[in-house]
Write a protein that holds these residues in place. Structure first.
Motif, PDB file in Angstrom:
ATOM      1  N   ARG A 136     -50.971  38.306  46.376  1.00  0.00           N
ATOM      2  CA  ARG A 136     -50.961  38.382  45.012  1.00  0.00           C
ATOM      3  C   ARG A 136     -49.720  38.272  44.612  1.00  0.00           C
ATOM      4  N   THR A 137     -50.210  37.980  42.743  1.00  0.00           N
ATOM      5  CA  THR A 137     -49.274  36.998  41.874  1.00  0.00           C
ATOM      6  C   THR A 137     -49.100  38.023  40.445  1.00  0.00           C
ATOM      7  N   THR A 138     -47.800  38.054  39.391  1.00  0.00           N
ATOM      8  CA  THR A 138     -48.133  38.877  38.556  1.00  0.00           C
ATOM      9  C   THR A 138     -48.930  37.767  37.478  1.00  0.00           C
ATOM     10  N   ASN A 139     -49.743  37.897  35.898  1.00  0.00           N
ATOM     11  CA  ASN A 139     -49.687  36.421  35.529  1.00  0.00           C
ATOM     12  C   ASN A 139     -49.018  35.936  34.381  1.00  0.00           C
ATOM     13  N   ILE A 140     -47.854  35.942  35.850  1.00  0.00           N
ATOM     14  CA  ILE A 140     -47.298  34.964  34.622  1.00  0.00           C
ATOM     15  C   ILE A 140     -46.918  33.148  34.794  1.00  0.00           C
ATOM     16  N   PRO A 141     -46.610  32.101  34.790  1.00  0.00           N
ATOM     17  CA  PRO A 141     -46.678  30.657  35.410  1.00  0.00           C
ATOM     18  C   PRO A 141     -45.830  30.787  36.636  1.00  0.00           C
ATOM     19  N   ARG A 142     -44.652  31.475  36.114  1.00  0.00           N
ATOM     20  CA  ARG A 142     -43.138  31.086  36.824  1.00  0.00           C
ATOM     21  C   ARG A 142     -43.882  32.182  38.075  1.00  0.00           C
ATOM     22  N   THR A 143     -44.238  32.795  38.165  1.00  0.00           N
ATOM     23  CA  THR A 143     -44.428  33.461  39.629  1.00  0.00           C
ATOM     24  C   THR A 143     -45.607  33.215  40.111  1.00  0.00           C
ATOM     25  N   ALA A 164     -61.144  27.496  54.021  1.00  0.00           N
ATOM     26  CA  ALA A 164     -59.683  28.456  54.762  1.00  0.00           C
ATOM     27  C   ALA A 164     -58.826  28.194  53.513  1.00  0.00           C
ATOM     28  N   VAL A 165     -59.313  28.269  52.014  1.00  0.00           N
ATOM     29  CA  VAL A 165     -58.419  28.527  50.914  1.00  0.00           C
ATOM     30  C   VAL A 165     -57.630  29.115  50.963  1.00  0.00           C
ATOM     31  N   PRO A 166     -56.242  29.597  51.172  1.00  0.00           N
ATOM     32  CA  PRO A 166     -56.409  30.904  50.444  1.00  0.00           C
ATOM     33  C   PRO A 166     -55.986  31.491  49.129  1.00  0.00           C
ATOM     34  N   PRO A 167     -56.699  33.092  48.574  1.00  0.00           N
ATOM     35  CA  PRO A 167     -56.832  33.033  46.978  1.00  0.00           C
ATOM     36  C   PRO A 167     -55.793  34.063  46.710  1.00  0.00           C
ATOM     37  N   LEU A 168     -55.111  33.401  45.178  1.00  0.00           N
ATOM     38  CA  LEU A 168     -53.898  34.028  45.123  1.00  0.00           C
ATOM     39  C   LEU A 168     -54.441  35.528  44.216  1.00  0.00           C
ATOM     40  N   PHE A 169     -54.709  35.828  44.406  1.00  0.00           N
ATOM     41  CA  PHE A 169     -54.881  37.404  43.568  1.00  0.00           C
ATOM     42  C   PHE A 169     -54.408  37.790  42.846  1.00  0.00           C
ATOM     43  N   ILE A 170     -54.555  37.788  41.446  1.00  0.00           N
ATOM     44  CA  ILE A 170     -54.127  38.534  40.323  1.00  0.00           C
ATOM     45  C   ILE A 170     -54.703  39.705  39.653  1.00  0.00           C
ATOM     46  N   ARG A 171     -54.319  40.433  39.560  1.00  0.00           N
ATOM     47  CA  ARG A 171     -54.770  41.461  37.723  1.00  0.00           C
ATOM     48  C   ARG A 171     -54.337  41.222  36.966  1.00  0.00           C
ATOM     49  N   ASN A 172     -55.300  42.035  35.579  1.00  0.00           N
ATOM     50  CA  ASN A 172     -55.416  42.072  34.428  1.00  0.00           C
ATOM     51  C   ASN A 172     -53.907  42.900  34.202  1.00  0.00           C
ATOM     52  N   THR A 173     -53.197  42.700  33.430  1.00  0.00           N
ATOM     53  CA  THR A 173     -52.528  43.493  32.947  1.00  0.00           C
ATOM     54  C   THR A 173     -52.497  44.538  32.560  1.00  0.00           C
ATOM     55  N   LYS A 174     -53.647  45.340  32.115  1.00  0.00           N
ATOM     56  CA  LYS A 174     -54.019  46.998  32.325  1.00  0.00           C
ATOM     57  C   LYS A 174     -54.044  47.466  33.606  1.00  0.00           C
ATOM     58  N   ASP A 175     -54.275  46.439  34.712  1.00  0.00           N
ATOM     59  CA  ASP A 175     -54.206  46.708  36.051  1.00  0.00           C
ATOM     60  C   ASP A 175     -53.297  46.442  36.996  1.00  0.00           C
ATOM     61  N   LYS A 176     -51.995  46.027  35.919  1.00  0.00           N
ATOM     62  CA  LYS A 176     -50.908  45.372  37.669  1.00  0.00           C
ATOM     63  C   LYS A 176     -50.253  46.817  37.816  1.00  0.00           C
ATOM     64  N   SER A 179     -45.418  44.878  38.453  1.00  0.00           N
ATOM     65  CA  SER A 179     -44.057  45.404  37.641  1.00  0.00           C
ATOM     66  C   SER A 179     -44.445  46.377  36.896  1.00  0.00           C
ATOM     67  N   GLY A 180     -43.334  47.063  35.922  1.00  0.00           N
ATOM     68  CA  GLY A 180     -43.495  47.622  35.776  1.00  0.00           C
ATOM     69  C   GLY A 180     -44.869  47.613  33.967  1.00  0.00           C
ATOM     70  N   ASN A 181     -45.921  48.225  34.143  1.00  0.00           N
ATOM     71  CA  ASN A 181     -46.634  48.046  33.544  1.00  0.00           C
ATOM     72  C   ASN A 181     -46.547  48.202  31.357  1.00  0.00           C
ATOM     73  N   THR A 182     -46.089  47.856  31.325  1.00  0.00           N
ATOM     74  CA  THR A 182     -45.540  47.950  29.933  1.00  0.00           C
ATOM     75  C   THR A 182     -46.394  47.633  28.420  1.00  0.00           C
ATOM     76  N   SER A 183     -48.000  48.066  29.794  1.00  0.00           N
ATOM     77  CA  SER A 183     -48.802  48.715  28.158  1.00  0.00           C
ATOM     78  C   SER A 183     -49.131  50.464  28.265  1.00  0.00           C
ATOM     79  N   CYS A 184     -48.990  50.536  29.222  1.00  0.00           N
ATOM     80  CA  CYS A 184     -48.477  52.042  29.128  1.00  0.00           C
ATOM     81  C   CYS A 184     -47.450  52.190  27.792  1.00  0.00           C
TER      82      CYS A 184
END
Length: 278
Positions: A136-143, A164-176, A179-184
């Protein structure tokens, strides 16, 4: 210098016979990157405005809608255009993973394979099912790109079943929650308050006389952007002012910034999904 891969033989000894490894969680940030903002240009620091360390990132392959036979892959080149309209080969975007960052994260993935596949035999040598690992990764290109490099080092194409292609799970900003969820908004206020109240600002005061000249005479206080720009420059072989090569200076800045940014702030995770209990 680039981040070193894991020293598998030196630091990871086999567990006693009466213990068995059940689950592994690995947290990583990202590889070496360019600064997210341009600072310290011109006299007296003279750091560059443009960073040309992204040759690999220019080559793109995108899945596009094709003709009646189905979708197709389009090969393209990404070119960073400067504000005056011209471009320079290998220019990076701000905050972009550099070629060095791609190499170090790939090497990290290879080291994970050496440790958890070859040495400990915890992960399978050949990935038969994509759910045998979880990424799983954050939705930032470098990560995301760093995680792709790690996966390629851990499970190259030759070690993955075609299904067996490993999926990269990414959450929407409000659900991440990696890292610190600054949408809060409350968390955003707390982060600002922490920076203003940080006890490390007092320890930074002695650096004012040495370093303030590089930031327009302003005092040195909690603001990780400047020190990270220095780190990015020195890592990629760019000459930095001599004061920033002094160990006591860089150590003091780093301690303050690590406290500011990394009290639980992590950018992506690799682990097995199901909890296992002993």
């Amino acid at each position: 210098m680039a981040q070193l891969p894991l020293e598998v033989e030196s630091y990871y000894l086999l567990a006693p016979d009466n213990l068995q490894l059940q689950q592994v969680h690995i947290y990583v940030r990202h590889g070496e990157k360019t600064p997210v903002g341009i600072r310290l240009m011109g006299q007296p620091a003279n750091l560059p405005q443009y960073w040309s360390f992204c040759k690999t990132a220019q080559r793109l392959q995108a899945l596009v809608t094709g003709d009646e036979d189905g979708d197709d892959f389009m090969h393209a080149r990404k070119v960073v255009e400067r504000e005056d309209g011209h471009s320079v080969e290998d220019d990076c975007l701000l905050g972009e993973l550099t070629d060095m960052g791609r190499t170090s994260t790939y090497n990290y993935g290879r080291s994970l394979r050496e440790l958890y596949v070859d040495k400990l035999e915890f992960l399978p040598d050949y990935l038969q099912k994509s759910d045998e690992v979880y990424f799983r990764t954050t939705n930032i290109p470098r990560t995301t790109e760093s995680l792709q490099q790690i996966i390629h080092g851990l499970y190259p194409t030759s070690k993955c079943h075609t299904e067996a292609v490993p999926p990269l799970f990414i959450r929407n900003t409000k659900d991440k929650n990696l890292s610190g969820n600054t949408s809060c908004k409350h968390l955003e206020i707390l982060l600002i308050g922490f920076a203003q109240a940080s006890t490390y600002n007092h320890t930074l005061e002695p650096l004012d006389k040495k370093l303030s000249k590089y930031i327009g005479g302003n005092p040195i206080r909690i603001d990780g952007n400047r020190e990270r720009q220095i780190r990015a420059a020195s890592t990629h072989g760019i000459k930095v002012p001599p004061e920033f090569e002094e160990k006591v200076v860089i150590d003091t800045l780093e301690k303050a910034i690590v406290t500011e940014w990394f009290a639980g702030s992590l950018l992506f995770v690799l682990f097995r999904p199901e909890p296992t209990y002993i």
